[in-house]
Motif scaffolding. Sequence first.
Motif, PDB file in Angstrom:
ATOM      1  N   ILE A   1       0.849  -1.191   0.000  1.00  0.00           N
ATOM      2  CA  ILE A   1       0.000   0.000   0.000  1.00  0.00           C
ATOM      3  C   ILE A   1       0.888   1.246   0.000  1.00  0.00           C
ATOM      4  O   ILE A   1       1.805   1.351   0.826  1.00  0.00           O
ATOM      5  CB  ILE A   1      -0.924   0.025   1.232  1.00  0.00           C
ATOM      6  CG1 ILE A   1      -1.794  -1.235   1.277  1.00  0.00           C
ATOM      7  CG2 ILE A   1      -1.800   1.289   1.230  1.00  0.00           C
ATOM      8  CD1 ILE A   1      -2.768  -1.367   0.142  1.00  0.00           C
ATOM      9  N   PRO A   2       0.642   2.203  -0.878  1.00  0.00           N
ATOM     10  CA  PRO A   2       1.448   3.437  -0.870  1.00  0.00           C
ATOM     11  C   PRO A   2       0.973   4.392   0.224  1.00  0.00           C
ATOM     12  O   PRO A   2       0.286   5.385  -0.024  1.00  0.00           O
ATOM     13  CB  PRO A   2       1.199   4.016  -2.274  1.00  0.00           C
ATOM     14  CG  PRO A   2      -0.167   3.530  -2.641  1.00  0.00           C
ATOM     15  CD  PRO A   2      -0.303   2.171  -2.003  1.00  0.00           C
ATOM     16  N   TYR A   3       1.326   4.055   1.459  1.00  0.00           N
ATOM     17  CA  TYR A   3       0.950   4.915   2.580  1.00  0.00           C
ATOM     18  C   TYR A   3       1.665   6.266   2.468  1.00  0.00           C
ATOM     19  O   TYR A   3       2.638   6.426   1.725  1.00  0.00           O
ATOM     20  CB  TYR A   3       1.330   4.258   3.907  1.00  0.00           C
ATOM     21  CG  TYR A   3       0.546   3.012   4.241  1.00  0.00           C
ATOM     22  CD1 TYR A   3      -0.796   3.095   4.611  1.00  0.00           C
ATOM     23  CD2 TYR A   3       1.152   1.757   4.204  1.00  0.00           C
ATOM     24  CE1 TYR A   3      -1.525   1.961   4.924  1.00  0.00           C
ATOM     25  CE2 TYR A   3       0.432   0.606   4.519  1.00  0.00           C
ATOM     26  CZ  TYR A   3      -0.905   0.717   4.871  1.00  0.00           C
ATOM     27  OH  TYR A   3      -1.622  -0.403   5.176  1.00  0.00           O
ATOM     28  N   ARG A   4       1.191   7.218   3.236  1.00  0.00           N
ATOM     29  CA  ARG A   4       1.885   8.487   3.415  1.00  0.00           C
ATOM     30  C   ARG A   4       2.049   8.709   4.921  1.00  0.00           C
ATOM     31  O   ARG A   4       1.261   8.207   5.722  1.00  0.00           O
ATOM     32  CB  ARG A   4       1.100   9.645   2.796  1.00  0.00           C
ATOM     33  CG  ARG A   4       0.972   9.551   1.285  1.00  0.00           C
ATOM     34  CD  ARG A   4       2.307   9.797   0.606  1.00  0.00           C
ATOM     35  NE  ARG A   4       2.202   9.654  -0.847  1.00  0.00           N
ATOM     36  CZ  ARG A   4       2.516   8.569  -1.516  1.00  0.00           C
ATOM     37  NH1 ARG A   4       2.945   7.488  -0.865  1.00  0.00           N
ATOM     38  NH2 ARG A   4       2.438   8.520  -2.830  1.00  0.00           N
ATOM     39  N   GLU A   5       3.069   9.472   5.292  1.00  0.00           N
ATOM     40  CA  GLU A   5       3.321   9.771   6.692  1.00  0.00           C
ATOM     41  C   GLU A   5       3.259  11.281   6.906  1.00  0.00           C
ATOM     42  O   GLU A   5       3.589  12.050   6.004  1.00  0.00           O
ATOM     43  CB  GLU A   5       4.695   9.244   7.110  1.00  0.00           C
ATOM     44  CG  GLU A   5       4.851   7.741   6.917  1.00  0.00           C
ATOM     45  CD  GLU A   5       6.230   7.242   7.314  1.00  0.00           C
ATOM     46  OE1 GLU A   5       6.922   7.973   8.056  1.00  0.00           O
ATOM     47  OE2 GLU A   5       6.615   6.145   6.879  1.00  0.00           O
ATOM     48  N   THR A   6       2.808  11.674   8.069  1.00  0.00           N
ATOM     49  CA  THR A   6       2.794  13.091   8.423  1.00  0.00           C
ATOM     50  C   THR A   6       2.893  13.217   9.945  1.00  0.00           C
ATOM     51  O   THR A   6       2.992  12.198  10.655  1.00  0.00           O
ATOM     52  CB  THR A   6       1.536  13.786   7.876  1.00  0.00           C
ATOM     53  OG1 THR A   6       1.711  15.206   7.969  1.00  0.00           O
ATOM     54  CG2 THR A   6       0.289  13.374   8.640  1.00  0.00           C
ATOM     55  N   ILE A   7       2.865  14.453  10.427  1.00  0.00           N
ATOM     56  CA  ILE A   7       2.944  14.679  11.877  1.00  0.00           C
ATOM     57  C   ILE A   7       1.697  15.446  12.328  1.00  0.00           C
ATOM     58  O   ILE A   7       1.018  16.073  11.512  1.00  0.00           O
ATOM     59  CB  ILE A   7       4.219  15.451  12.267  1.00  0.00           C
ATOM     60  CG1 ILE A   7       4.280  16.793  11.519  1.00  0.00           C
ATOM     61  CG2 ILE A   7       5.453  14.606  11.988  1.00  0.00           C
ATOM     62  CD1 ILE A   7       5.438  17.677  11.921  1.00  0.00           C
ATOM     63  N   THR A   8       1.443  15.400  13.646  1.00  0.00           N
ATOM     64  CA  THR A   8       0.225  16.038  14.155  1.00  0.00           C
ATOM     65  C   THR A   8       0.501  17.103  15.218  1.00  0.00           C
ATOM     66  O   THR A   8      -0.433  17.753  15.685  1.00  0.00           O
ATOM     67  CB  THR A   8      -0.727  14.976  14.738  1.00  0.00           C
ATOM     68  OG1 THR A   8      -0.046  14.252  15.772  1.00  0.00           O
ATOM     69  CG2 THR A   8      -1.183  14.014  13.650  1.00  0.00           C
ATOM     70  N   LYS A   9       1.759  17.275  15.610  1.00  0.00           N
ATOM     71  CA  LYS A   9       2.066  18.342  16.563  1.00  0.00           C
ATOM     72  C   LYS A   9       3.485  18.858  16.298  1.00  0.00           C
ATOM     73  O   LYS A   9       4.307  18.155  15.693  1.00  0.00           O
ATOM     74  CB  LYS A   9       1.931  17.855  18.002  1.00  0.00           C
ATOM     75  CG  LYS A   9       2.997  16.886  18.452  1.00  0.00           C
ATOM     76  CD  LYS A   9       2.790  16.510  19.926  1.00  0.00           C
ATOM     77  CE  LYS A   9       3.944  15.640  20.423  1.00  0.00           C
ATOM     78  NZ  LYS A   9       3.745  15.248  21.846  1.00  0.00           N
ATOM     79  N   PRO A  10       3.795  20.080  16.734  1.00  0.00           N
ATOM     80  CA  PRO A  10       5.136  20.635  16.487  1.00  0.00           C
ATOM     81  C   PRO A  10       6.198  19.904  17.321  1.00  0.00           C
ATOM     82  O   PRO A  10       5.906  19.350  18.380  1.00  0.00           O
ATOM     83  CB  PRO A  10       5.015  22.097  16.935  1.00  0.00           C
ATOM     84  CG  PRO A  10       3.540  22.363  17.040  1.00  0.00           C
ATOM     85  CD  PRO A  10       2.901  21.046  17.372  1.00  0.00           C
ATOM     86  N   ALA A  11       7.406  19.919  16.798  1.00  0.00           N
ATOM     87  CA  ALA A  11       8.538  19.348  17.548  1.00  0.00           C
ATOM     88  C   ALA A  11       9.820  20.016  17.076  1.00  0.00           C
ATOM     89  O   ALA A  11       9.949  20.388  15.907  1.00  0.00           O
ATOM     90  CB  ALA A  11       8.606  17.842  17.329  1.00  0.00           C
ATOM     91  N   ARG A  12      10.731  20.177  18.013  1.00  0.00           N
ATOM     92  CA  ARG A  12      12.049  20.715  17.679  1.00  0.00           C
ATOM     93  C   ARG A  12      13.077  19.602  17.783  1.00  0.00           C
ATOM     94  O   ARG A  12      12.972  18.729  18.642  1.00  0.00           O
ATOM     95  CB  ARG A  12      12.417  21.886  18.597  1.00  0.00           C
ATOM     96  CG  ARG A  12      11.518  23.106  18.400  1.00  0.00           C
ATOM     97  CD  ARG A  12      11.895  24.267  19.306  1.00  0.00           C
ATOM     98  NE  ARG A  12      10.929  25.350  19.178  1.00  0.00           N
ATOM     99  CZ  ARG A  12      11.210  26.557  18.686  1.00  0.00           C
ATOM    100  NH1 ARG A  12      12.449  26.834  18.274  1.00  0.00           N
ATOM    101  NH2 ARG A  12      10.283  27.492  18.627  1.00  0.00           N
ATOM    102  N   ALA A  13      14.050  19.674  16.896  1.00  0.00           N
ATOM    103  CA  ALA A  13      15.090  18.637  16.895  1.00  0.00           C
ATOM    104  C   ALA A  13      16.400  19.249  16.418  1.00  0.00           C
ATOM    105  O   ALA A  13      16.418  20.235  15.674  1.00  0.00           O
ATOM    106  CB  ALA A  13      14.679  17.484  15.988  1.00  0.00           C
TER     107      ALA A  13
END
Length: 708
Positions: free
Chosen positions: A472-484
């Motif tokens: 399956i060609p999934y996609r990824e994303t984020i749901t909250k801010p983060a610093r790195a």
Amino acid sequence: MNVYSPSRIRNVVMLGHSGSGKTTMSETMLYESGTKKRRGSIEEKTTSSDYHEIEHQKEKSVFGTLLNLDWRGNKINLIDTPGTADYIGEVVGALRVADTAIFNLNADYGVEVGTELHWSYTEKYNIPSLFIVNKPDSDHSDFQRTIDMAKERFGRGVVVVQYPYSEGEDFHAIIDVLKMTMYEFPEDGGKPDKLPIPDSHRSQADLLHNELVETVAENDETLLDLYLEQGELTESQMQQGLQKSLLNRDIFPLFCCCAKRNMGTGRVMGFLGNVAPNPLEANPPLTTEGEKLELDEEADPLMFMFKNSSESHVGDMLYFKVYRGSVEPGLDLVNHTTGNAVRLSGLYLPNGDQRNETDRILTGDIGAAVKLKNTGVNDTLHPKGNEVQIEPIHFPEPVIRTAIELKHEGEEDKLGTALHQLQREDPSLKVEHSQELKQVIIHGQGEEHLAVIEHSLKTRFNLDFDFVQPRIPYRETITKPARAEYKHKKQSGGAGQYGAVSMLMEPLKENMPEHSDLKVRNTQEIELDWGGKLIFRNCIVGGVIDNRFMPAILKGIMEKMESGPLSNCRVRDIRISIYDGDMHSVDSNDAAFRTAALMAFKAGFMKADPKLLEPVYNIEVTVPADHMGDVMGDISTRRGQIMGMDSEGSIQKIKAQVPLEELDHYATRLKSITHGSARYSRSFSHYARVPQDIQQRVMEETMQLQEA
């Protein structure tokens, strides 16, 4: 071979649900016309169409087959097509060159889903159509129910021209309400006796005759005036009215035939010769500019390729229709699509598996050619300087997919060549070499379609492989801010590598707020090839990272976005702000900052509450009303959401949205729960979050793959 003028040609496509008797009807027409001395049968594998090995195995049509016959001085080009939705590509191509469509209705079942599918294309291409109710000798024949279903679905334009004197095992005669004659057939069919209509049927015949006359008159003001004045129309007036109404799709005449016993086919062929439009009269095709292309015998030659069939001893055989002028061997033309010169060599008038060579093909006729270099389906050929191009055939989107896993290394090129050839022959097949999923995926019209592809790859191209579940060609994303942040430092003698990057990553939304501690120097908005966006912002102050390293930082981020941390699938819809870092006057370089950015992105992504997205598809299921509940229940078990419903007579249309993962074998399941009476289409809609349990499963599977 006889050469027929356009006025003597009829281009007819045979349509209908699987099992409605199209191939038997075509075979009987060939026999009745004298083209064949002996009628073939599907059971004996001796029909002129259905001559391929795979068709003998399945005992039904898989490919569209061009036949031709002479009926009283008229040439009828007859294209027998498959009735199973899996082979719709063969039907769509044939419809583009046909001037008349014959729909076969099985008297046992009436209007079926395959008929619905084909009807939608005749509407799209504005093709005059008529109906034949076949198999009236069946024990379960119900002619009146079939008529009622046809009228309910296709409108008042469906008018009875013939009906059976009796049905079932007693069937032996047809009452014609246009000719007002009864045709009584001998036991083995053939030429009937013409008899007066029996008194027991006179009132019904008169009623249907008046309905036919009134329907014809209603669609022509001149004939309506004559009808009101005379109370009747002459045979020639009826013929004139039927020609006009048929062409305008105001009337759809309905006949009765028993193809298996050769009863009634001669009358249908007579109607085609007397009433159906010839190519000059038929509704013209459109050019790519949207203009009607009027056929012209005197113009420069113009031909359109609608089908490609590979022949073992000659290679590609391309089927075409001549829309202007005439063509002959040795003629030099230009392929409008490629701009390349093409010389016509051998020209043929195919009749099933027979290839009859000819030295000339005129306007309106259909033929085939071999050895046309760099030419394929949808190409228009014309003389140099002629810029006309016919609107290409638009093949339906696939509804099923599978991946191919070769059993032997080193056969990748061989597979690629084979799939390219099959796609040339069948444009309804789509081939995807997915770099993202690391699979070769083929997309087809159903399980049967894929089975035919599998048979061809194994028998024609000698490939050893398995069909496996496509990823399956999934996609990824984020749901909250983060610093790195990440510091890449490497010293191994000589010049080292040094680069440090600090970034803020945020889920991309509309009207995002700014941060008081960040000063944005410049912004790049990147439309990602795989959907979604990346907003990349340079917020560096004080020169802690030189501007010349920003492209390397972006490259590192993009590299990780192409293979996300959760599933190795692609990341989308993120805003990244580079706000701090460090560099060294000697050891800092592009490679160091690319690595630092990649690792910082990976660390920040996992802190930003990452979520997996899955592709969701719009589906439309066409199904008889009595199976509607089963279909809706099954959609619910597939995490589907019903979006709406519509009805056209006894046929229901269900619109829903379903995740791709739940659709991989849906065509098979749908066929099972509706006994083959439903079909569906699908198109990509959007990406949506997957449930947490599925995300966890995918992450575990990805980890296992990486460890392996």
